[in-house]
Design an enzyme around this catalytic site. Structure first.
Site, short mmCIF file in Angstrom:
data_model
loop_
_atom_site.label_atom_id
_atom_site.label_comp_id
_atom_site.label_asym_id
_atom_site.label_seq_id
_atom_site.Cartn_x
_atom_site.Cartn_y
_atom_site.Cartn_z
CG HIS A 47 -0.13 -0.04 2.52
ND1 HIS A 47 0.41 -1.20 3.01
CD2 HIS A 47 0.23 0.94 3.39
CE1 HIS A 47 1.06 -0.93 4.14
NE2 HIS A 47 0.96 0.37 4.38
CB THR A 50 5.25 7.13 -4.28
OG1 THR A 50 5.48 7.45 -2.90
CG2 THR A 50 4.42 8.20 -4.94
NE ARG A 51 6.13 0.19 -1.96
CZ ARG A 51 5.12 0.61 -1.23
NH1 ARG A 51 4.78 1.89 -1.23
NH2 ARG A 51 4.43 -0.23 -0.47
CE LYS A 269 7.30 6.64 0.29
NZ LYS A 269 6.08 6.02 -0.19
CB CYS A 316 4.99 0.11 4.98
SG CYS A 316 4.77 -0.84 3.46
CE LYS A 349 13.36 -0.81 -7.33
NZ LYS A 349 13.33 -1.56 -6.04
C1 LIG Z 1 7.79 1.64 3.27
C2 LIG Z 1 8.12 0.77 2.10
C3 LIG Z 1 8.77 1.32 1.02
C4 LIG Z 1 9.12 0.54 -0.07
N1 LIG Z 1 9.74 1.12 -1.12
C5 LIG Z 1 9.97 0.40 -2.23
C6 LIG Z 1 10.46 1.04 -3.38
O1 LIG Z 1 10.69 2.24 -3.39
N2 LIG Z 1 10.63 0.29 -4.49
C7 LIG Z 1 10.36 -1.03 -4.53
O2 LIG Z 1 10.57 -1.65 -5.57
N3 LIG Z 1 9.88 -1.67 -3.44
C8 LIG Z 1 9.67 -0.98 -2.31
N4 LIG Z 1 9.15 -1.58 -1.20
C9 LIG Z 1 8.94 -3.02 -1.20
C10 LIG Z 1 7.66 -3.47 -1.86
O3 LIG Z 1 6.62 -2.60 -1.55
C11 LIG Z 1 7.39 -4.90 -1.41
O4 LIG Z 1 8.51 -5.71 -1.75
C12 LIG Z 1 6.16 -5.48 -2.06
O5 LIG Z 1 5.05 -4.64 -1.87
C13 LIG Z 1 5.87 -6.87 -1.49
O6 LIG Z 1 4.66 -7.33 -2.03
P1 LIG Z 1 4.02 -8.71 -1.60
O7 LIG Z 1 2.90 -8.93 -2.56
O8 LIG Z 1 5.07 -9.73 -1.49
O9 LIG Z 1 3.48 -8.50 -0.12
P2 LIG Z 1 2.12 -7.82 0.43
O10 LIG Z 1 1.85 -6.55 -0.25
O11 LIG Z 1 2.23 -7.78 1.90
O12 LIG Z 1 1.00 -8.83 0.00
C14 LIG Z 1 0.76 -10.04 0.67
C15 LIG Z 1 -0.72 -10.20 0.79
O13 LIG Z 1 -1.02 -11.49 1.28
C16 LIG Z 1 -2.17 -11.39 2.09
N5 LIG Z 1 -2.23 -12.56 2.98
C17 LIG Z 1 -1.34 -12.93 3.91
N6 LIG Z 1 -1.76 -14.02 4.57
C18 LIG Z 1 -2.94 -14.37 4.03
C19 LIG Z 1 -3.88 -15.41 4.30
N7 LIG Z 1 -3.69 -16.30 5.29
N8 LIG Z 1 -4.98 -15.49 3.53
C20 LIG Z 1 -5.20 -14.60 2.53
N9 LIG Z 1 -4.35 -13.56 2.26
C21 LIG Z 1 -3.24 -13.45 2.99
C22 LIG Z 1 -1.90 -10.09 2.87
O14 LIG Z 1 -3.03 -9.60 3.49
C23 LIG Z 1 -1.34 -9.21 1.78
O15 LIG Z 1 -2.35 -8.47 1.14
C24 LIG Z 1 8.80 -0.84 -0.08
C25 LIG Z 1 8.13 -1.40 1.00
C26 LIG Z 1 7.78 -0.61 2.08
C27 LIG Z 1 7.07 -1.23 3.23
O1 LIG Z 2 13.62 -0.41 -3.80
C1 LIG Z 2 13.88 0.79 -3.80
O2 LIG Z 2 14.29 1.36 -4.79
C2 LIG Z 2 13.67 1.56 -2.53
C3 LIG Z 2 14.72 2.58 -2.33
C4 LIG Z 2 15.93 2.02 -1.74
C5 LIG Z 2 15.65 1.22 -0.56
C6 LIG Z 2 14.49 0.39 -0.68
N1 LIG Z 2 13.55 0.65 -1.48
#
Ligand SMILES: Cc1cc2nc3c(=O)[nH]c(=O)nc-3n(C[C@H](O)[C@H](O)[C@H](O)COP(=O)(O)OP(=O)(O)OC[C@H]3O[C@@H](n4cnc5c(N)ncnc54)[C@H](O)[C@@H]3O)c2cc1C
Ligand SMILES: O=C(O)[C@@H]1CCCC=N1
Length: 387
Positions: A47, A50-51, A269, A316, A349
């Site tokens: 959520h 931006t990223r 941010k 997050c 990304k």
């Molecule tokens: C503050 C922050 C900044 C970031 N900045 C960057 C960035 O600049 N660039 C970049 O590339 N990446 C960035 N990232 C990383 C990136 O956002 C994450 O790597 C990515 O969102 C991970 O996605 P996911 O789908 O693995 O996890 P999630 O988004 O957590 O999705 C997992 C989903 O599974 C669901 N789930 C879990 N258990 C169950 C269950 N038992 N039953 C049903 N559903 C379930 C959860 O509710 C959730 O919706 C950042 C992350 C954060 C927190």
């Molecule tokens: O993935 C990214 O680019 C951002 C910025 C650097 C650290 C982690 N997330």
């Protein structure tokens, strides 16, 4: 239990599960995407508005995957008819002679990524309102930018549904029974799939328990801090201020990164690339502010145009592996269970390419990249299998 059998069930509608489900549906696979929370939600990792998107990586394999990921993001923009990305450039600052910064420079040159190397004397002309620390070098990845994260997630989920994919949100998976057909039980139904993708972000290990596997994943809470511009607009996208990463701001500290003010006008941010350990369901009980203290000192030292007290703090989570590389692999015992986990705070990304790779694994195809950096086997001494 319904007699319906899905080709694939995907657990988790974050960016990785949603992109995987979309790729599967595009490939004519009957796909069910299960999400524990009612969508949209802000309890996981995908959520926020931006990223950062960038090719600026020290490792060849990430750069290679990012070439295709950029293309797939552009394709998604066309398919969804919405803008998901804005090019701002990415400024990277780091110890000029340090290992990390030198390796980054070399990889950027090797892959011919359009990069501007800034000398100390010209730095303030190009990047006003940032103090470059003594001994630091600076470069700009001119193609990098900002991804509109919430918008992207919604767009991918919509596209998945428009290909016939089924999303069931507000359905928490409480049991997984491996088999030729995997049986998945939620609070309100029982579903069967010929394959299963677990892309559950911080909850990966909770779900993997049902399959007898535990991965060495650390879940940390990130305080997402926004800082007020003393003069509104100073660090804004409108003023062409880039995203930035400060590598190892002090010895032993993790990176600090920032995105130009955009989503909240007048607020930039700036975050610390690590946080304190938490249980995913107890995120709000983790109140450690050590990262914020580091950020306050950094903002005071290097970003003089910001008020050095965060104006907004959101939450997050990162799910971090020991080497900060992802897990993209089949389950060691059940080849029709696919795992996408441990995105270690930098996975957004890669969403479209991760989706493509996990869907290839789920369809029993040979993945289009060498996945050895992402194999579970690399954790040999860590991964616990109770089977
Ligand atoms: C503050 C922050 C900044 C970031 N900045 C960057 C960035 O600049 N660039 C970049 O590339 N990446 C960035 N990232 C990383 C990136 O956002 C994450 O790597 C990515 O969102 C991970 O996605 P996911 O789908 O693995 O996890 P999630 O988004 O957590 O999705 C997992 C989903 O599974 C669901 N789930 C879990 N258990 C169950 C269950 N038992 N039953 C049903 N559903 C379930 C959860 O509710 C959730 O919706 C950042 C992350 C954060 C927190
Ligand atoms: O993935 C990214 O680019 C951002 C910025 C650097 C650290 C982690 N997330």
């Amino acid at each position: 239990m319904s007699s319906e059998v899905f080709d694939c069930i995907v657990i988790g509608a974050g960016i990785q599960g949603s992109c995987t489900a979309y790729q599967l549906a595009k490939n004519k696979q009957k796909t069910l995407l299960l999400e524990q929370f009612v969508l949209p939600h802000s309890r996981g990792s995908s959520h926020g508005q931006t990223r950062v998107i960038r090719k600026t990586y020290e490792e060849d394999f990430y750069i290679q995957m990012m070439h295709e990921s950029y293309e797939l993001w552009a394709q998604l923009e066309r398919e969804a008819g919405v803008e998901l990305h804005r090019r701002t450039g990415l400024l990277v600052m780091g110890p000029e002679n340090g290992e990390g910064f030198s390796r980054l420079k070399a990889t950027m040159q090797k892959h011919k990524i359009p990069t501007v190397f800034l000398e100390k004397q010209e730095f303030s002309q190009h990047i006003p309102n940032v103090n470059l620390a003594d001994g630091n070098g600076a470069l700009i990845d001119t193609f990098a930018g900002v991804l509109y994260a919430d918008r992207a997630l919604r767009a991918v989920q919509r596209l998945f549904q428009s290909c016939g994919g089924v999303i069931k949100d507000g359905e928490k998976v409480i049991d997984i029974r491996p088999g030729v057909e995997v049986t998945v039980t939620t609070g309100s139904g029982v579903y069967r799939g010929r394959s299963l993708v677990i892309s559950a972000g911080p909850w990966a290990n909770t779900l993997l328990t049902h399959t007898g596997l535990q991965l060495p994943l650390k879940v940390v809470k990130i305080n997402v801090c926004y800082w007020k511009e003393k003069i509104p607009g100073t660090y804004s996208v409108g003023q062409s201020f880039p995203c930035f990463i400060e590598m190892e701001p002090k010895e032993g500290e993790y990176d600090i990164y920032g995105l130009p003010s955009n989503e909240y006008p007048g607020l930039m941010k700036v975050c610390y690339h690590m946080g304190s350990e938490t249980e995913p369901d107890e995120r709000d009980k983790q109140t450690d502010r050590g990262d914020i203290d580091i950020l306050v000192r950094y903002v005071t030292r290097c970003l003089p145009g910001l008020v050095p007290v965060p104006a907004v703090v959101e939450s997050c989570m990162y799910t971090v592996t020991p080497d900060h590389n992802f897990v993209l692999d089949s389950h060691p015992t059940y080849s029709n269970i696919i795992i996408g986990a441990g995105f270690s705070g930098h996975g957004f990304k890669f969403g479209p390419i991760v989706g493509k790779l996990l869907s290839q694994l789920a369809m029993g195809q040979v993945p289009s990249y060498d996945l050895s950096p992402f194999r579970i086997q690399r954790f040999q001494s860590h991964a616990r299998s109770s089977l």
